[in-house]
Design an enzyme around this catalytic site. Structure first.
Site, mmCIF file in Angstrom:
data_model
loop_
_atom_site.group_PDB
_atom_site.id
_atom_site.type_symbol
_atom_site.label_atom_id
_atom_site.label_comp_id
_atom_site.label_asym_id
_atom_site.label_seq_id
_atom_site.Cartn_x
_atom_site.Cartn_y
_atom_site.Cartn_z
ATOM 1 N N ARG A 69 25.867 15.258 49.217
ATOM 2 C CA ARG A 69 26.143 14.499 47.983
ATOM 3 C C ARG A 69 27.462 14.950 47.369
ATOM 4 O O ARG A 69 28.224 14.140 46.848
ATOM 5 C CB ARG A 69 25.007 14.703 46.970
ATOM 6 C CG ARG A 69 23.766 13.911 47.325
ATOM 7 C CD ARG A 69 22.735 13.948 46.206
ATOM 8 N NE ARG A 69 21.497 13.370 46.692
ATOM 9 C CZ ARG A 69 21.130 12.095 46.502
ATOM 10 N NH1 ARG A 69 21.883 11.264 45.813
ATOM 11 N NH2 ARG A 69 19.997 11.648 46.997
ATOM 12 N N ASN A 115 26.286 3.551 32.450
ATOM 13 C CA ASN A 115 25.320 2.962 33.379
ATOM 14 C C ASN A 115 24.507 1.895 32.661
ATOM 15 O O ASN A 115 24.322 1.963 31.446
ATOM 16 C CB ASN A 115 24.372 4.046 33.904
ATOM 17 C CG ASN A 115 23.334 3.491 34.873
ATOM 18 O OD1 ASN A 115 23.654 2.686 35.754
ATOM 19 N ND2 ASN A 115 22.073 3.886 34.717
ATOM 20 N N HIS A 117 20.661 0.453 32.920
ATOM 21 C CA HIS A 117 19.379 0.779 33.535
ATOM 22 C C HIS A 117 18.348 -0.268 33.105
ATOM 23 O O HIS A 117 18.192 -0.519 31.904
ATOM 24 C CB HIS A 117 18.931 2.181 33.099
ATOM 25 C CG HIS A 117 17.617 2.558 33.684
ATOM 26 N ND1 HIS A 117 17.485 2.957 34.993
ATOM 27 C CD2 HIS A 117 16.369 2.548 33.164
ATOM 28 C CE1 HIS A 117 16.201 3.195 35.242
ATOM 29 N NE2 HIS A 117 15.506 2.957 34.148
ATOM 30 N N THR A 149 24.757 11.232 31.919
ATOM 31 C CA THR A 149 24.771 12.693 31.852
ATOM 32 C C THR A 149 24.108 13.203 33.133
ATOM 33 O O THR A 149 23.590 12.403 33.924
ATOM 34 C CB THR A 149 23.997 13.204 30.624
ATOM 35 O OG1 THR A 149 22.651 12.718 30.716
ATOM 36 C CG2 THR A 149 24.633 12.716 29.326
HETATM 37 N N1 NHR Z 1 23.591 9.964 38.189
HETATM 38 C C1 NHR Z 1 23.373 10.807 37.176
HETATM 39 N N2 NHR Z 1 23.719 12.080 37.345
HETATM 40 N N3 NHR Z 1 22.808 10.428 36.008
HETATM 41 C C2 NHR Z 1 22.448 9.142 35.849
HETATM 42 O O1 NHR Z 1 21.915 8.797 34.685
HETATM 43 C C3 NHR Z 1 22.628 8.202 36.889
HETATM 44 C C4 NHR Z 1 23.220 8.666 38.074
HETATM 45 C C5 NHR Z 1 23.421 7.790 39.170
HETATM 46 C C6 NHR Z 1 22.986 6.492 39.092
HETATM 47 C C7 NHR Z 1 21.793 4.662 37.934
HETATM 48 C C8 NHR Z 1 20.267 4.793 38.007
HETATM 49 C C9 NHR Z 1 19.511 3.713 37.298
HETATM 50 O O2 NHR Z 1 20.022 3.091 36.382
HETATM 51 C C10 NHR Z 1 22.365 6.032 37.921
HETATM 52 C C11 NHR Z 1 22.207 6.869 36.818
HETATM 53 C C12 NHR Z 1 19.719 5.510 41.655
HETATM 54 C C13 NHR Z 1 18.587 6.302 41.649
HETATM 55 C C14 NHR Z 1 18.019 6.876 42.929
HETATM 56 O O3 NHR Z 1 16.942 7.431 42.937
HETATM 57 C C15 NHR Z 1 18.002 6.581 40.429
HETATM 58 C C16 NHR Z 1 18.556 6.084 39.262
HETATM 59 C C17 NHR Z 1 19.709 5.297 39.285
HETATM 60 C C18 NHR Z 1 20.274 5.005 40.503
HETATM 61 N N4 NHR Z 1 18.767 6.767 44.048
HETATM 62 C C19 NHR Z 1 18.403 7.296 45.351
HETATM 63 C C20 NHR Z 1 19.224 8.557 45.669
HETATM 64 O O4 NHR Z 1 18.703 9.343 46.503
HETATM 65 C C21 NHR Z 1 18.694 6.284 46.441
HETATM 66 C C22 NHR Z 1 17.951 5.013 46.250
HETATM 67 C C23 NHR Z 1 18.476 3.860 47.117
HETATM 68 O O5 NHR Z 1 19.488 4.016 47.818
HETATM 69 O O6 NHR Z 1 17.874 2.783 47.044
HETATM 70 O O7 NHR Z 1 20.348 8.727 45.193
HETATM 71 O O8 NHR Z 1 18.314 3.510 37.615
HETATM 72 C C1 GAR Z 2 20.465 -4.601 37.725
HETATM 73 O O1 GAR Z 2 19.227 -5.071 37.263
HETATM 74 C C2 GAR Z 2 20.667 -3.170 37.267
HETATM 75 O O2 GAR Z 2 20.205 -2.925 35.967
HETATM 76 C C3 GAR Z 2 19.846 -2.427 38.267
HETATM 77 O O3 GAR Z 2 20.061 -3.089 39.495
HETATM 78 C C4 GAR Z 2 20.431 -4.450 39.250
HETATM 79 C C5 GAR Z 2 21.769 -4.685 39.868
HETATM 80 O O4 GAR Z 2 22.107 -6.051 39.831
HETATM 81 N N1 GAR Z 2 20.217 -1.054 38.355
HETATM 82 C C6 GAR Z 2 19.429 -0.132 38.852
HETATM 83 O O5 GAR Z 2 18.292 -0.366 39.190
HETATM 84 C C7 GAR Z 2 20.036 1.230 38.968
HETATM 85 N N2 GAR Z 2 19.104 2.095 39.564
HETATM 86 P P1 GAR Z 2 23.607 -6.503 40.110
HETATM 87 O O6 GAR Z 2 24.080 -5.787 41.357
HETATM 88 O O7 GAR Z 2 23.493 -7.974 40.331
HETATM 89 O O8 GAR Z 2 24.430 -6.144 38.908
#
Ligand code: NHR
Ligand code: GAR
Length: 196
Positions: A69, A115, A117, A149
């Protein structure tokens, strides 16, 4: 000029909404800001097509090609930092970006990393938010724009929108209702941030 870099993993409809609003509302004249680049961790992300058609720089950084990562985030940071301007660090906007970012990456962009969410945080951080809201019997659901964060989905909240959960909703029908609101509040939250 403050450059905006958008990170996506999929459809990119939020990215498209931001690009369209930035142009319609003349963010360049109003705020001295413009969307310049879209970066995806997936080559198949449909949003890359829209971005290229709209004259934006596009880049794919496949996380699977990196051994850790930290290595992926270092490459991502290097790509983003090309868009920093003297005295004007780029704004980094996660729009359906699906890779958790390392604490080192997050601290580098602190205060300029946003972000969206798809839940009413602090309810339902993480994945599969719509099904979890339905399973919990929630009568409302929604979406949150927040500062990123190191703790996942826990940064300061900038904007939220609420939608009803309707009888018979599936994760898909609820997600579509939420997404419509996302396209309004994300561009608005970014404009608010740029105007302060
Ligand atoms: N990173 C940090 N440090 N803090 C946040 O608040 C973050 C972030 C990275 C992405 C978006 C988030 C969401 O809005 C986001 C917020 C991916 C995962 C996840 O579990 C969780 C939350 C969000 C995005 N990802 C897996 C991973 O192992 C992979 C999942 C996949 O590829 O489908 O990284 O929800
Ligand atoms: C959106 O609903 C966004 O909030 C969500 O994925 C969709 C992306 O749509 N994000 C997450 O779930 C992050 N974990 P888009 O690619 O059409 O903008």
């Amino acid at each position: 000029m403050k450059n905006i870099v958008i990170l996506i993993s999929g459809g990119g409809s939020n990215m498209a909404a931001i690009v369209k609003t930035a142009r319609r509302d003349a963010w360049a004249e109003k705020f001295g800001a413009r969307v310049v680049a879209v970066i995806s961790n997936k080559a198949s992300a449909a949003g890359l097509v829209f971005a290229a058609e709209h004259g934006l720089a596009t880049l794919v950084l496949d996380h699977k090609a990196f051994e850790s990562r930290e290595a992926f985030d270092a490459a991502l940071a290097q790509a983003i930092d090309r868009y920093d301007q003297p005295g004007q660090p780029a704004l980094v906007v996660l729009a359906g970006f699906m890779r958790i970012l390392t604490p080192g990456f997050v601290s580098r962009y602190e205060g300029r990393l946003l972000n969206i969410h798809p839940s009413l945080l602090p309810a339902f951080p993480g994945l599969h938010t719509h099904q979890r809201a339905i399973d919990a019997g929630c009568k409302v659901a929604g979406v949150t724009v927040h500062q990123v964060t190191a703790e996942l989905d826990h940064g300061p909240i900038l904007a939220q929108a609420v939608v009803p959960v309707l009888p018979g909703d599936s994760a898909e029908t609820l997600a579509a209702r939420v997404l419509t609101q996302e396209h309004h509040i994300y561009p608005q939250a970014i404009a608010d941030l740029l105007s302060t």
